[in-house]
Design an enzyme around this catalytic site. Structure first.
Site, PDB file in Angstrom:
ATOM      1  N   LYS A 175       0.854  -1.188   0.000  1.00 27.89           N
ATOM      2  CA  LYS A 175       0.000   0.000   0.000  1.00 27.89           C
ATOM      3  C   LYS A 175       0.886   1.231   0.000  1.00 27.89           C
ATOM      4  O   LYS A 175       2.046   1.191   0.427  1.00 27.89           O
ATOM      5  CB  LYS A 175      -0.907   0.037   1.240  1.00 27.89           C
ATOM      6  N   ASN A 185     -16.646   6.561  -5.353  1.00 28.81           N
ATOM      7  CA  ASN A 185     -16.623   5.671  -6.516  1.00 28.81           C
ATOM      8  C   ASN A 185     -17.228   4.309  -6.216  1.00 28.81           C
ATOM      9  O   ASN A 185     -18.083   3.823  -6.956  1.00 28.81           O
ATOM     10  CB  ASN A 185     -15.180   5.503  -7.010  1.00 28.81           C
ATOM     11  N   THR A 203     -14.445  -2.800  -7.754  1.00 28.71           N
ATOM     12  CA  THR A 203     -14.649  -2.927  -6.305  1.00 28.71           C
ATOM     13  C   THR A 203     -16.133  -3.054  -5.991  1.00 28.71           C
ATOM     14  O   THR A 203     -16.549  -3.923  -5.211  1.00 28.71           O
ATOM     15  CB  THR A 203     -14.051  -1.723  -5.558  1.00 28.71           C
TER      16      THR A 203
END
Length: 430
Positions: A104, A219, A188
Site C-alpha cells: 500500500k 466511486n 470494487t
C-alpha cells in the site's frame, strides 16, 4: 507492534490462528512488514513556492508474488495507516488466490486543495521518490482514496520515463488507452455486489424485502448502491463527507449520483425538476446513518467508522465492509454479541484487486479481454471465494471475518512454509 491501527488489525490474525495449522516461522514473518518506505516529495506550487509532502510505500509480504496495493491521497495518511492497509492487502490477495503479496502507499495531502497541475507534479514526484522500490515484478500500484485512472496514468508514464521503456504492468487502474482493463473502474463495487448477493441468497433474503444504507457515496459506494438498486434492493440512505439523506420508501440513486457530480456533494438536499423525483427525505449525518434500522449497512468510506463507542447503537442485521477497516476489533466483539453478521473487507471489496490482477496479466501478455469476459471472470471468482468463506464459517462455527482470515492464512502458511521451517531444519540436522 505498538498499539496502533496495525496492532488493531493484527488482532484479526490472532483470532484466525486458533483455527489453522501453520508453523511458528510463518506466524513470525506475518507480524511485521517486509519494507516500509517514507519519502519527502518537493513540489513547486503554482504560485512559485516550494512545498514538501510526505509519501509512503509499504510492502507487507511478497511470499506469494509481487506486492500489490493502492495509493491514497488524504490529509490523514500516515505510515501506521499504510502499514495496516498493506497488512489487509496481504490477506485479501491470499483469500482471492491471487499471485500477489500485500502492499500500500499514500501521500499526506488534501488533494482538493491542489490544482490539476500541482496534482500531476505531486504524482510524478512520488514515483521519482519510490521508483527503486516498485516494478511489475516487485510492487504494483493501483488507485485508492482520491486517486483515479488519470493519476495512475501519470504514475505509469513517469516510471516509464525513468526506465526509458514502456512499463504498463507497474500500475493498474490506468486509462484504457494506456493499457487499462475493461471493468476496472467499477470492479470494487461489482465484486461487493456479488458478495452481497451470495450471502443474502444463503440467508434466504430477497432483494425486494431488503433495505440498505451506504456510508460513503464515492466511486465504490455510489456504484454498489446503483447495482443493488438495479437488482431490486431498497437503498434508503446514502451519505458523503458533507452529510447524507434518508428516505424510507427508497432513494433514486441515479439522480443522486448526477446531483453529486454536478454539485460536488450530496449536501443533504434532494435535487429538483428534471434531475430528481421529489420525495420526502430526512437530512442526517454520517454518524446517524450508521445507526439506522436497516437490513444491510455498507460502510464505504474510511477506517474506524464503527468503534466501541457506537457499536451498541448499530441496528443493521448485516454489515458488508466496502471500505478498508471500517470496524475496529473492539467493535467486532460487540457486533458479534448482538448477532450482527459482518462480511469483512478482505472479501467484500476484493473485486478491485482481482480486476487489477486481470489488468496486470493483460499488460504482460499484450492481449486484452472484452468487458464481458472481465465481468464474467470477476463474478466467478468473487462468488467462489464468498462461498468458500461461508462454508468454512458454517462448518467451524466461525464469524465470517475469522473464516476469511483462516482461509487466507491457510494459503499464506503453505507459501511461507515452502521456504523451510524450524521443524524442517531441526529434522534435517538430526
Amino acid at each position: 507492534m505498538s498499539k496502533s491501527l496495525l496492532a488493531d488489525a493484527s488482532i484479526r490474525l490472532e483470532n484466525a490462528l486458533k483455527h489453522v495449522d501453520i508453523s511458528d516461522d510463518a506466524i513470525e514473518r506475518l507480524k511485521y512488514p517486509k519494507t516500509s518506505l517514507m519519502v519527502s516529495i518537493p513540489i513547486r506550487m503554482d504560485d512559485g513556492s516550494l512545498k514538501m509532502f510526505r509519501g509512503y510505500r509499504v510492502r507487507y509480504d511478497d511470499t506469494r508474488g509481487p506486492g500489490k496495493g493502492g495509493v491514497r491521497y488524504h490529509p490523514n495518511v500516515s505510515l501506521d495507516e499504510v502499514q495496516s492497509l498493506a497488512f489487509w492487502m496481504t490477506f485479501k490477495c491470499a483469500l482471492l488466490d491471487l499471485p500477489f503479496g500485500g502492499a500500500k502507499g499514500g501521500i499526506t495531502v488534501d488533494p482538493k486543495a491542489l490544482s490539476k497541475a500541482e496534482l500531476e507534479r505531486l504524482s510524478r514526484g512520488y514515483i521519482e521518490a519510490i521508483a527503486d522500490s516498485i516494478g511489475p515484478d516487485t510492487d504494483i500500484l493501483a488507485p485508492d482514496v482520491y486517486t483515479n485512472a488519470m493519476i495512475m496514468g501519470w504514475m505509469m508514464d513517469q516510471y516509464s520515463i525513468i526506465h526509458r521503456r514502456i512499463v504498463p504492468g507497474v500500475v493498474t487502474g490506468k486509462p484504457l488507452s494506456m493499457g487499462g482493463s475493461q471493468g476496472r473502474s467499477t470492479a470494487t463495487a461489482t465484486g461487493a455486489f456479488h458478495v452481497i448477493n451470495t450471502v443474502c441468497e444463503k440467508l434466504g433474503r430477497s432483494p425486494e424485502k431488503t433495505t440498505v444504507a451506504v456510508q460513503g457515496f464515492g466511486n465504490a459506494g455510489a456504484e454498489v448502491a446503483q447495482q443493488l438498486a438495479n437488482m431490486g434492493y431498497k437503498v434508503v440512505a446514502v451519505s458523503d463527507s458533507r452529510g447524507g439523506i434518508y428516505a424510507e420508501q427508497g432513494l433514486d440513486i441515479p439522480s443522486i449520483r448526477h446531483y453529486k457530480v454536478e454539485n460536488r456533494g450530496i449536501k443533504a438536499v434532494y435535487c429538483e425538476n428534471t434531475l430528481c423525483n421529489i420525495v420526502e427525505h430526512k437530512v442526517l449525518t454520517n454518524e446517524e446513518l450508521l445507526t439506522l434500522d436497516v437490513d444491510i449497512l455498507i460502510p464505504a468510506a474510511l477506517e474506524n467508522q464503527i468503534t466501541a463507542q457506537n457499536a451498541h447503537q448499530i441496528k443493521a442485521k448485516l454489515i458488508f465492509e466496502v471500505a478498508n477497516g471500517p470496524i475496529t476489533s473492539e467493535a467486532d466483539k460487540i457486533l458479534e454479541q448482538n448477532d450482527i453478521m459482518v462480511v469483512p473487507d478482505i472479501l467484500t471489496n476484493a473485486g478491485g484487486v482481482t480486476v487489477s490482477h486481470f489488468e496486470w496479466v493483460q499488460n504482460r501478455n499484450g492481449f486484452y479481454w472484452s468487458a464481458t469476459e472481465v465481468k464474467q471472470k470477476l463474478k466467478e471468482k468473487m462468488i467462489r471465494e464468498a462461498e468458500n468463506v461461508w462454508e468454512l464459517a458454517q462448518t467451524k462455527q466461525l464469524s465470517m471475518r475469522t473464516a476469511a482470515y483462516t482461509h487466507a492464512l491457510n494459503r499464506l502458511g503453505d507459501a511461507l512454509d515452502a521456504k523451510g521451517t524450524r521443524n524442517y531444519f531441526v529434522g534435517s540436522s538430526s
